[in-house]
Design an enzyme around this catalytic site. Structure first.
Site, PDB file in Angstrom:
ATOM      1  N   GLU A   1      -3.087 -17.247   4.238  1.00  0.00           N
ATOM      2  CA  GLU A   1      -1.698 -16.955   3.872  1.00  0.00           C
ATOM      3  C   GLU A   1      -0.767 -17.937   4.566  1.00  0.00           C
ATOM      4  O   GLU A   1      -1.078 -18.470   5.634  1.00  0.00           O
ATOM      5  CB  GLU A   1      -1.347 -15.515   4.286  1.00  0.00           C
ATOM      6  CG  GLU A   1       0.060 -15.087   3.873  1.00  0.00           C
ATOM      7  CD  GLU A   1       0.304 -13.593   4.076  1.00  0.00           C
ATOM      8  OE1 GLU A   1       1.392 -13.114   3.714  1.00  0.00           O
ATOM      9  OE2 GLU A   1      -0.601 -12.902   4.601  1.00  0.00           O
TER      10      GLU A   1
ATOM     11  N   ASN B   1       0.712  -8.091  -4.703  1.00  0.00           N
ATOM     12  CA  ASN B   1       0.026  -7.769  -3.452  1.00  0.00           C
ATOM     13  C   ASN B   1       0.767  -6.641  -2.750  1.00  0.00           C
ATOM     14  O   ASN B   1       2.000  -6.666  -2.663  1.00  0.00           O
ATOM     15  CB  ASN B   1      -0.004  -8.983  -2.528  1.00  0.00           C
ATOM     16  CG  ASN B   1      -0.373  -8.620  -1.106  1.00  0.00           C
ATOM     17  OD1 ASN B   1      -1.536  -8.380  -0.786  1.00  0.00           O
ATOM     18  ND2 ASN B   1       0.628  -8.505  -0.230  1.00  0.00           N
ATOM     19  N   GLU B   2       0.021  -5.660  -2.268  1.00  0.00           N
ATOM     20  CA  GLU B   2       0.609  -4.538  -1.521  1.00  0.00           C
ATOM     21  C   GLU B   2       1.900  -4.058  -2.182  1.00  0.00           C
ATOM     22  O   GLU B   2       2.949  -3.925  -1.553  1.00  0.00           O
ATOM     23  CB  GLU B   2       0.832  -4.915  -0.053  1.00  0.00           C
ATOM     24  CG  GLU B   2      -0.471  -5.137   0.687  1.00  0.00           C
ATOM     25  CD  GLU B   2      -0.333  -5.202   2.199  1.00  0.00           C
ATOM     26  OE1 GLU B   2       0.813  -5.153   2.717  1.00  0.00           O
ATOM     27  OE2 GLU B   2      -1.373  -5.292   2.884  1.00  0.00           O
TER      28      GLU B   2
ATOM     29  N   TYR C   1      -7.274  -2.330   7.837  1.00  0.00           N
ATOM     30  CA  TYR C   1      -7.402  -3.054   9.095  1.00  0.00           C
ATOM     31  C   TYR C   1      -7.868  -2.115  10.201  1.00  0.00           C
ATOM     32  O   TYR C   1      -7.496  -0.935  10.232  1.00  0.00           O
ATOM     33  CB  TYR C   1      -6.060  -3.674   9.500  1.00  0.00           C
ATOM     34  CG  TYR C   1      -5.644  -4.855   8.661  1.00  0.00           C
ATOM     35  CD1 TYR C   1      -6.104  -6.132   8.960  1.00  0.00           C
ATOM     36  CD2 TYR C   1      -4.799  -4.692   7.568  1.00  0.00           C
ATOM     37  CE1 TYR C   1      -5.724  -7.226   8.204  1.00  0.00           C
ATOM     38  CE2 TYR C   1      -4.405  -5.778   6.797  1.00  0.00           C
ATOM     39  CZ  TYR C   1      -4.875  -7.043   7.114  1.00  0.00           C
ATOM     40  OH  TYR C   1      -4.497  -8.131   6.356  1.00  0.00           O
TER      41      TYR C   1
ATOM     42  N   GLU D   1      -8.236  -7.662   2.040  1.00  0.00           N
ATOM     43  CA  GLU D   1      -7.699  -7.796   3.396  1.00  0.00           C
ATOM     44  C   GLU D   1      -8.430  -6.805   4.290  1.00  0.00           C
ATOM     45  O   GLU D   1      -8.391  -5.603   4.057  1.00  0.00           O
ATOM     46  CB  GLU D   1      -6.184  -7.543   3.447  1.00  0.00           C
ATOM     47  CG  GLU D   1      -5.353  -8.637   2.791  1.00  0.00           C
ATOM     48  CD  GLU D   1      -3.856  -8.484   3.048  1.00  0.00           C
ATOM     49  OE1 GLU D   1      -3.488  -7.934   4.121  1.00  0.00           O
ATOM     50  OE2 GLU D   1      -3.056  -8.905   2.191  1.00  0.00           O
TER      51      GLU D   1
ATOM     52  N   GLN E   1      -7.577 -13.564   8.991  1.00  0.00           N
ATOM     53  CA  GLN E   1      -7.481 -14.631   8.009  1.00  0.00           C
ATOM     54  C   GLN E   1      -8.316 -15.814   8.469  1.00  0.00           C
ATOM     55  O   GLN E   1      -8.951 -15.750   9.505  1.00  0.00           O
ATOM     56  CB  GLN E   1      -6.034 -15.024   7.808  1.00  0.00           C
ATOM     57  CG  GLN E   1      -5.194 -13.934   7.157  1.00  0.00           C
ATOM     58  CD  GLN E   1      -3.768 -14.386   6.862  1.00  0.00           C
ATOM     59  OE1 GLN E   1      -3.421 -15.557   6.931  1.00  0.00           O
ATOM     60  NE2 GLN E   1      -2.912 -13.429   6.554  1.00  0.00           N
TER      61      GLN E   1
END
Length: 481
Positions: A22, A167-168, A234, A291, A340
């Site tokens: 990103e 995204n999201e 996460y 992610e 990432q």
């Protein structure tokens, strides 16, 4: 005893070893892109040492340009000789010069021999903007966008394998409710058209962790229009976003909480997968974990919006556990993208100007590369050490066995029984941390690096294995025919 089944269960798509880059902190700028005029050795502006390291772990696919950045990214500002800068409002409020754009991204993919996974802008973009971008990238000739690409130096279309529609969208991508996004997704994806021979897999924005309602609504309303549905999760040692915990210098409780919270991925994939099975029993739609990884408080003295964190043996163990879970669910999970690739969150590489080091997480992706495009083999357990975790796959006539000891203090032993007598242990390597936060630095880059593993013995069809604490091992084994 761990008993390996005689027949494989399902395929492990190599794309579960995918990466995510990103426009965030020093991931793209410095981590990957330095520009053609840089003193740092590069090829067409992309640093050679990063490419060399990433090619070694066979990066299959790279997701770009975000993340939250994707839904404020307007692609036309990042093509052509005169780039238009923008403010990266999500990550530090810095000015992004847009010198790394569509052409530079595909240059990176060519150097890595990786596939493209681009996230389009739904949050602040338009249908026309998205349609023009797909046309610019993939239409051969005969349109203003194709002609524009050619004027920018690229005659042939790019190969675009995956396209994420937003995204999201439940958060930074628009704070939408699931039904609203489902309707928008149906509209936007219509204009992600296939112009050439390469089909484009359309990925819908999926749930945040355990938001099962989101998956239910998306599958009920839009499953027929998607090829994949994403999921983000996460590992936070504390479970609290405001105070996540430190990357180093943590106590034993933080270690064990990190392991516990990592294992929650299995429940997430099971429950989201069950919802998808009801709407898509043939499992045509992939579950894309695009992610995942550890998220700690940033390193002291660094910009909070750059998400730079150290990477330790704890992260290596977390990476292995997640990969074990992805292997188990690979009949539905066909891509995953760790967050990432460089200098951000649980990265493969860290850079400091011209210097570059490989993290313990990088070494797990290296140890486990033989699982890419292998067949997952179930391995039932009876009376095995609770700190031991494992995965098994079969490819090219041999088994690859991944083993993890999540314990902090003691060795973990197990007997691994294969379907027939062991002919050869082709390779055996282990990654071990002398302490729970052992890590590599620019002055000591090989503190945590794989070494030959000799903690096993062969007895007929059985491997007797003893794994040290805080360790990840990989053994490649052939058996008698």
């Amino acid at each position: 005893m761990i008993t390996i089944a005689e027949a494989p269960s399902h395929h492990i798509d190599r794309r579960v070893y995918g990466q995510f880059a990103e426009h965030l902190g020093r991931c793209v700028y410095e981590g990957l892109w330095v520009g053609a005029d840089s003193d740092i050795p590069n090829k067409n502006g992309i640093r050679r040492d990063a490419v060399e390291a990433l090619r070694a772990i066979k990066v299959p696919v790279v997701r770009w340009p975000g993340g939250c950045f994707a839904d404020e990214y307007h692609w036309l500002k990042g093509v052509g000789p005169e780039r238009q800068s923008m403010v990266n409002t999500h990550w530090g409020g810095v000015v992004d010069p847009n010198t790394f754009g569509t052409h530079e991204y595909f240059e990176l993919l060519q150097q890595l021999d990786s596939e493209a996974y681009i996230n389009g802008n739904v949050g602040s973009g338009t249908v026309a903007e998205m349609a023009d971008w797909v046309e610019y990238m993939t239409l051969d000739t005969g349109s203003p966008m194709a002609d524009l690409r050619k004027r920018h130096g690229r005659d042939q279309p790019f190969s675009l394998e995956f396209f994420g529609v937003g995204n999201e969208s439940w958060g930074c991508g628009g704070n939408m409710l699931p039904l609203h996004y489902a309707n928008l997704y149906r509209q936007y994806q219509t204009y992600v058209r296939k112009y050439g021979e390469q089909p484009i897999s359309k990925i819908a924005c999926g749930a945040n962790a355990d938001d099962y309602e989101w998956t239910e609504v998306l599958m009920a309303r839009a499953a027929g229009h998607m090829d994949g549905l994403s999921l983000h999760y996460y590992t936070l040692p504390t479970g609290e976003w405001d105070v996540k915990g430190a990357a180093t210098g943590f106590d034993d409780r933080a270690w064990h909480e990190t392991m516990r919270r990592t294992r929650f991925m299995d429940e997430l994939l099971t429950r989201h997968g069950a919802i998808m099975d009801r709407h898509d029993p043939a499992r045509r739609v992939s579950l894309i974990v695009d992610e995942w990884g550890t998220w700690y408080d940033v390193e002291p003295g660094t910009e909070s919006g750059f998400l730079y964190q150290q990477n330790t043996i704890r992260d290596a163990v977390v990476a292995a556990l997640n990969l074990h879970i992805f292997h188990k669910h690979a009949s539905r999970v066909r891509m995953a993208n760790i967050a990432q690739m460089v200098n951000v969150l649980q990265s493969m590489l860290l850079t400091d100007g011209p210097r570059l080091i490989k993290t313990p997480t990088y070494h797990v992706f290296d140890l486990y590369s033989d699982h890419q495009d292998a067949e997952w083999v179930d391995a039932a357990a009876d009376d095995v050490d609770p700190f031991l975790d494992w995965t098994v796959s079969h490819k090219d006539g041999a088994y690859t066995i991944g083993l993890v000891n999540t314990g902090l203090e003691r060795e973990a032993s197990a007997s691994v029984r294969l379907p027939s007598a062991i002919a050869d242990v082709i390779s055996a390597r282990v990654l071990v941390g002398e302490t729970s936060d052992a890590h590599n630095t620019f002055d000591a880059p090989d503190v945590v690096t794989p070494v030959v593993f000799d903690g096993y013995r062969v007895e007929g069809e059985t491997l007797e294995v003893t794994l040290p604490p805080r360790a990840v091992a990989s053994l490649r084994v052939s058996v008698a025919s």
